[in-house]
Design a protein around this motif. Structure first.
Motif, PDB file in Angstrom:
ATOM      1  N   LEU A  44       0.856  -1.188   0.000  1.00  0.00           N
ATOM      2  CA  LEU A  44       0.000   0.000   0.000  1.00  0.00           C
ATOM      3  C   LEU A  44       0.892   1.238   0.000  1.00  0.00           C
ATOM      4  N   GLU A  45       0.931   1.921  -1.122  1.00  0.00           N
ATOM      5  CA  GLU A  45       1.698   3.157  -1.237  1.00  0.00           C
ATOM      6  C   GLU A  45       0.720   4.327  -1.150  1.00  0.00           C
ATOM      7  N   VAL A  46       0.207   4.550   0.064  1.00  0.00           N
ATOM      8  CA  VAL A  46      -0.838   5.563   0.256  1.00  0.00           C
ATOM      9  C   VAL A  46      -0.364   6.608   1.260  1.00  0.00           C
ATOM     10  N   ASP A  47      -0.786   7.847   1.052  1.00  0.00           N
ATOM     11  CA  ASP A  47      -0.545   8.937   1.993  1.00  0.00           C
ATOM     12  C   ASP A  47      -1.784   9.125   2.850  1.00  0.00           C
ATOM     13  N   ILE A  48      -1.587   9.250   4.157  1.00  0.00           N
ATOM     14  CA  ILE A  48      -2.704   9.511   5.066  1.00  0.00           C
ATOM     15  C   ILE A  48      -2.778  11.020   5.277  1.00  0.00           C
ATOM     16  N   LEU A  49      -3.849  11.645   4.805  1.00  0.00           N
ATOM     17  CA  LEU A  49      -4.041  13.086   4.968  1.00  0.00           C
ATOM     18  C   LEU A  49      -5.064  13.314   6.086  1.00  0.00           C
ATOM     19  N   ASN A  50      -6.018  14.156   5.873  1.00  0.00           N
ATOM     20  CA  ASN A  50      -7.130  14.346   6.807  1.00  0.00           C
ATOM     21  C   ASN A  50      -8.321  14.802   5.995  1.00  0.00           C
ATOM     22  N   PRO A  51      -9.530  14.781   6.556  1.00  0.00           N
ATOM     23  CA  PRO A  51     -10.723  15.121   5.758  1.00  0.00           C
ATOM     24  C   PRO A  51     -10.640  16.474   5.071  1.00  0.00           C
ATOM     25  N   THR A  52     -10.040  17.470   5.762  1.00  0.00           N
ATOM     26  CA  THR A  52      -9.945  18.796   5.151  1.00  0.00           C
ATOM     27  C   THR A  52      -9.061  18.766   3.915  1.00  0.00           C
ATOM     28  N   ASP A  58      -6.098  22.987   7.975  1.00  0.00           N
ATOM     29  CA  ASP A  58      -5.738  22.191   9.148  1.00  0.00           C
ATOM     30  C   ASP A  58      -6.680  21.013   9.349  1.00  0.00           C
ATOM     31  N   VAL A  59      -6.315  20.156  10.329  1.00  0.00           N
ATOM     32  CA  VAL A  59      -7.022  18.910  10.554  1.00  0.00           C
ATOM     33  C   VAL A  59      -8.429  19.129  11.099  1.00  0.00           C
ATOM     34  N   SER A  60      -8.700  20.290  11.647  1.00  0.00           N
ATOM     35  CA  SER A  60     -10.006  20.538  12.262  1.00  0.00           C
ATOM     36  C   SER A  60     -11.080  20.894  11.245  1.00  0.00           C
ATOM     37  N   GLY A  61     -10.687  21.082   9.987  1.00  0.00           N
ATOM     38  CA  GLY A  61     -11.658  21.437   8.963  1.00  0.00           C
ATOM     39  C   GLY A  61     -11.703  22.917   8.675  1.00  0.00           C
ATOM     40  N   ASN A  62     -10.741  23.659   9.185  1.00  0.00           N
ATOM     41  CA  ASN A  62     -10.673  25.097   8.959  1.00  0.00           C
ATOM     42  C   ASN A  62      -9.606  25.438   7.931  1.00  0.00           C
ATOM     43  N   VAL A  63      -9.825  26.565   7.245  1.00  0.00           N
ATOM     44  CA  VAL A  63      -8.866  27.089   6.290  1.00  0.00           C
ATOM     45  C   VAL A  63      -8.476  28.497   6.737  1.00  0.00           C
ATOM     46  N   PHE A  64      -7.158  28.723   6.875  1.00  0.00           N
ATOM     47  CA  PHE A  64      -6.651  30.039   7.240  1.00  0.00           C
ATOM     48  C   PHE A  64      -5.981  30.635   6.010  1.00  0.00           C
ATOM     49  N   HIS A  65      -6.466  31.782   5.583  1.00  0.00           N
ATOM     50  CA  HIS A  65      -5.899  32.443   4.408  1.00  0.00           C
ATOM     51  C   HIS A  65      -4.768  33.361   4.867  1.00  0.00           C
ATOM     52  N   LEU A  66      -3.565  33.017   4.467  1.00  0.00           N
ATOM     53  CA  LEU A  66      -2.375  33.762   4.880  1.00  0.00           C
ATOM     54  C   LEU A  66      -2.043  34.889   3.914  1.00  0.00           C
ATOM     55  N   ASP A  83      -2.291  24.592  19.847  1.00  0.00           N
ATOM     56  CA  ASP A  83      -2.998  24.074  21.027  1.00  0.00           C
ATOM     57  C   ASP A  83      -3.395  22.623  20.758  1.00  0.00           C
ATOM     58  N   ASP A  84      -4.024  21.992  21.724  1.00  0.00           N
ATOM     59  CA  ASP A  84      -4.312  20.564  21.611  1.00  0.00           C
ATOM     60  C   ASP A  84      -5.669  20.271  20.987  1.00  0.00           C
ATOM     61  N   THR A  85      -6.290  21.280  20.373  1.00  0.00           N
ATOM     62  CA  THR A  85      -7.618  21.060  19.781  1.00  0.00           C
ATOM     63  C   THR A  85      -7.546  20.613  18.328  1.00  0.00           C
ATOM     64  N   SER A  86      -6.409  20.796  17.681  1.00  0.00           N
ATOM     65  CA  SER A  86      -6.328  20.451  16.256  1.00  0.00           C
ATOM     66  C   SER A  86      -4.949  19.897  15.917  1.00  0.00           C
ATOM     67  N   LEU A  87      -4.609  18.804  16.576  1.00  0.00           N
ATOM     68  CA  LEU A  87      -3.321  18.182  16.327  1.00  0.00           C
ATOM     69  C   LEU A  87      -3.387  17.331  15.067  1.00  0.00           C
ATOM     70  N   GLY A  88      -2.284  17.318  14.335  1.00  0.00           N
ATOM     71  CA  GLY A  88      -2.250  16.533  13.107  1.00  0.00           C
ATOM     72  C   GLY A  88      -1.558  17.302  11.991  1.00  0.00           C
ATOM     73  N   THR A 139       3.154  19.685  10.770  1.00  0.00           N
ATOM     74  CA  THR A 139       2.505  18.723  11.667  1.00  0.00           C
ATOM     75  C   THR A 139       2.534  19.247  13.092  1.00  0.00           C
ATOM     76  N   THR A 140       1.365  19.266  13.721  1.00  0.00           N
ATOM     77  CA  THR A 140       1.266  19.684  15.120  1.00  0.00           C
ATOM     78  C   THR A 140       1.124  18.449  15.993  1.00  0.00           C
ATOM     79  N   LEU A 141       1.896  18.426  17.102  1.00  0.00           N
ATOM     80  CA  LEU A 141       1.995  17.232  17.947  1.00  0.00           C
ATOM     81  C   LEU A 141       1.852  17.592  19.415  1.00  0.00           C
TER      82      LEU A 141
END
Length: 717
Positions: free
Chosen positions: A540-548, A609-617, A661-666, A713-715
């Motif tokens: 399995l040559e797959v990348d694990i991303l997140n729903p966002t 980010d992993v929480s489903g939010n998009v920050f426009h920089l 913070d610990d609300t959106s790690l990943g 990556t946030t840990l």
């Protein structure tokens, strides 16, 4: 995503043994592959025949490769020159031989055939090669149009190749190998169907392939083994073939080998001009023997001298003792008559002919009727096999015979056949006491238990059994995996990489590539694929991303990268963070490095980010201008733009800064888009949902030139 191709044992450019560089694929078969290669030392062009991985440790296949290697002892221009076997560091076995450049007779056959004149030249040339091989007691056993190559297209330079018959376990394969038969049905001599092979089988095959190549049409051998047996018993139809080719083929392909041209030299003699000197002709001396099955006659290159006569002065032989001898012969004749008539069966048992080798093959291909061919020692065994095979609509060709077999042979063989007869695909090949069993099951538990029972249990009796039960299917169609892949596609398409055109063989590897939104999805995919692929490995040559990330990737077009760099720094001390890993409480600083050639258009930088939010920089309320011309302000070279700042710089509210913070790690994906013009109708909010951003991207106004990205990556510590 790249993956090493799985289409061949070797790849173009591979160098074997620091000597032979592969430059072309010549043929891919079920058990072996053939390549063209060039010696890095001498520049000589060779052919390389390699066993597939799953067969490189099989002693039977290695023996066949060794048999081909032994052909190097034969030196004749009409026989391909063999060198030696070698093994690579990773276990692949290959044989080096001369490369013969030119069309095979199979190509000539497909192109409409050849003239009788050219085929007579080919016949002479091939017969000369067979004389050299038969002199070393080597019989080809598999002569067919594809095994004769015309070097540079010249019939005068025909070359015989492939003296090692490869065992073919593919369902429906035309070539069977073992003591009982070797050769292709289409060109095999009739006696090969019952395991009787000598030099005369090569004579038949040569005649049959000459006929097919002349007509430009493969022989008709029917639809099943019964058809083959019936057709092989009849002379070949040579109507319309011009002389002298017709008569030559007729004499070479007589179904009864005793009346066939008996040697390759005899074929050459038949091709010799009628006015050739007697001293140049070969005289065939037929030996008179009581054995009703004539042997191949002795061939000598010298004329036979007349038989010597008894000199007139010699005394006549004495007749003393003739009466007692006749009496003994009479008694012997009476005993033989009683034995032949069956009068002594009560004392000695039924009399059956002695055969060697003593073979029996009982088999059933998937979705086909079973077949039993060979020898059995008793009527009860014959009847039992007739019943077992007949229940499934199969046929038998069984001969009652005596051989060097254990007394329990018939009972032991019947137990083995009964043990595997429920499988969808199976084969029991008994060669005297040795038995090879292959089979197919779709149940892993049955594979393990049946293999153990056949080789270690009491079921084998007095026989030496080697069993291989494959977990099916033998060839896996990649399309059968499509429903599993579709059910797990939650982050773009999942793809099977480099699938073989004929399907994955047992022992092969299935490679699946793509992206998934979670490890749980990957584990489920792995479990279901492993169950479906049977005796094959899974990569399995797959990348694990997140729903966002998966949501946004689904609407972003496949555009190239432009070499825009993305650097991460630690806000506390400004040190470069090469890994992109940040822990709770840390302050990521993000800088975009625009290459010198990117001077026009517009730049869009966002963090998903992993929480489903998009920050426009960029652009955002803090940096509204995203025009490259304005951002450069006349500066050349690399342009470094800080789009996320240190916490200290952002204290006054004039700059965008982040704390982990610990609300959106990943995983958070930073994307940089370059476009010729603005892609959104107005300024996007600094923070929005992934769904809203995806909708906006789907309705974008401008086209995208490039897209570069990097993962942050946030840990938790």
């Amino acid at each position: 995503m790249s993956s090493k191709t799985n289409r061949g044992i070797f790849q173009i450019g591979d160098v074997l043994n620091n000597t032979y560089r592969i430059d072309k694929v010549l043929g891919l078969g079920g058990t072996s592959e053939v390549y063209r290669a060039k010696s890095e030392i001498s520049g000589r062009v060779v052919a390389v025949k390699a066993l597939r991985t799953e067969f490189s440790r099989d002693e039977a296949f290695l023996a066949l490769m060794t048999r081909e290697e032994e052909m190097r002892e034969i030196r004749h221009d009409a026989i391909v020159r063999y060198y030696d076997n070698q093994r690579t560091d990773d276990g692949h076995v290959y044989l080096v031989m001369d490369y013969v450049d030119g069309p095979g007779l199979d190509r000539k056959l497909k192109d409409g055939g050849m003239s009788a004149e050219d085929l007579l030249i080919v016949a002479r040339r091939v017969a000369e090669g067979l004389v050299a091989a038969h002199r070393k007691n080597i019989v080809h056993r598999d002569l067919s149009p594809d095994n004769i190559i015309l070097r540079d297209g010249d019939p005068n330079d025909a070359v015989i190749i492939d003296f090692g018959i490869a065992k073919d376990t593919n369902p429906g394969a035309e070539t069977i190998v073992g003591n009982e038969f070797a050769g292709k049905y289409a060109y095999a001599a009739p006696e090969q169907l019952s395991g009787q092979t000598d030099a005369r089988a090569d004579i038949y095959a040569l005649g049959a392939l000459l006929l097919s190549t002349f007509r430009g049409k493969k022989p008709n051998i029917g639809n099943n083994l019964m058809d083959v047996v019936k057709i092989k018993a009849q002379p070949l139809d040579t109507n319309g073939v011009p002389e002298p080719l017709k008569s030559l083929i007729d004499r070479m392909t007589t179904p009864d080998r005793a009346h066939r041209l008996q040697t390759a030299q005899a074929v050459l003699d038949a091709l010799a001009p009628a006015d050739a000197p007697d001293d140049d002709r070969t005289v065939v001396v037929r030996r008179i023997a009581p054995d009703p099955t004539p042997e191949a006659p002795t061939v000598t290159q010298a004329p036979v001298a007349p038989a010597e006569t008894t000199p007139p002065s010699a005394a006549p032989p004495k007749r003393r003792g003739i009466v007692p001898i006749l009496a003994v012969l009479a008694v012997a004749a009476m005993g033989a008559g009683a034995y032949v008539s069956g009068a002594l069966d009560g004392l000695f048992g039924p009399r059956y002919p002695v055969v060697d080798p003593y073979t029996l093959v009982v088999s059933r291909a998937e979705n086909e009727q079973p077949l039993a061919v060979g020898h059995v020692p008793s009527e009860s065994a014959r009847d039992a096999l007739d019943s077992l095979v007949g229940q499934s609509g199969g046929t038998t060709e069984l001969t009652l015979a005596t051989g060097d077999i254990p007394s329990s042979w018939d009972a032991d063989v019947l137990r083995l056949v009964d043990a595997v007869s429920h499988l969808p695909d199976w084969r029991v090949h008994a060669d005297a006491q040795r038995v090879q069993i292959s089979g197919l099951t779709y149940d892993k538990t049955e594979q393990d238990t049946l293999t153990a029972a056949l080789t270690d249990g009491e079921i084998k009796g007095a026989l030496d059994v080697v069993a291989r039960i494959d977990l099916g299917p033998r060839f896996l169609d990649p399309q059968t995996l499509a429903p599993i892949l579709q059910a797990h596609q939650n982050c773009g398409d999942l793809q099977v990489m480099d699938a073989p055109l004929t399907g994955y063989p047992n022992g092969g590897q299935v490679v699946v590539a793509g992206r998934l939104e979670s490890a749980a999805t990957r584990d489920s995919l792995s479990d279901q694929l492993t169950e479906a692929i049977g005796d094959r490995s899974l990569a399995l040559e797959v990348d694990i991303l997140n729903p966002t990330l998966c949501l946004i990737d689904g609407v972003l077009p496949n555009v190239p990268e432009a070499g825009v760099g993305i650097d991460f720094k630690n806000g506390a001390d400004g040190a470069l963070n090469a890994t992109g890993d940040f822990y709770v409480g840390q302050n990521p600083v993000i800088e975009v490095i625009v290459p010198p050639e990117m001077t026009e258009g517009y730049l869009f930088v966002s963090a998903l980010d992993v929480s489903g939010n998009v920050f426009h920089l960029l652009p955002n309320l803090f940096m509204t201008d995203n025009s490259l011309a304005d951002l450069r302000a006349g500066r050349e070279g690399d342009l470094r733009l800080r789009v996320a700042h240190s916490a200290a710089d952002g204290q006054d509210g004039s700059k965008l800064a982040f704390l982990v913070d610990d609300t959106s790690l990943g995983k958070t994906k930073i994307i940089v888009i370059h476009s010729d013009r603005q892609i959104f109708d107005g300024l996007r909010p600094t923070t929005e949902s992934a769904g809203g951003y995806a909708d906006a991207l789907a309705q974008r106004l401008g086209s995208l030139n490039s897209l570069d990205s990097r993962i942050l990556t946030t840990l938790e510590r």
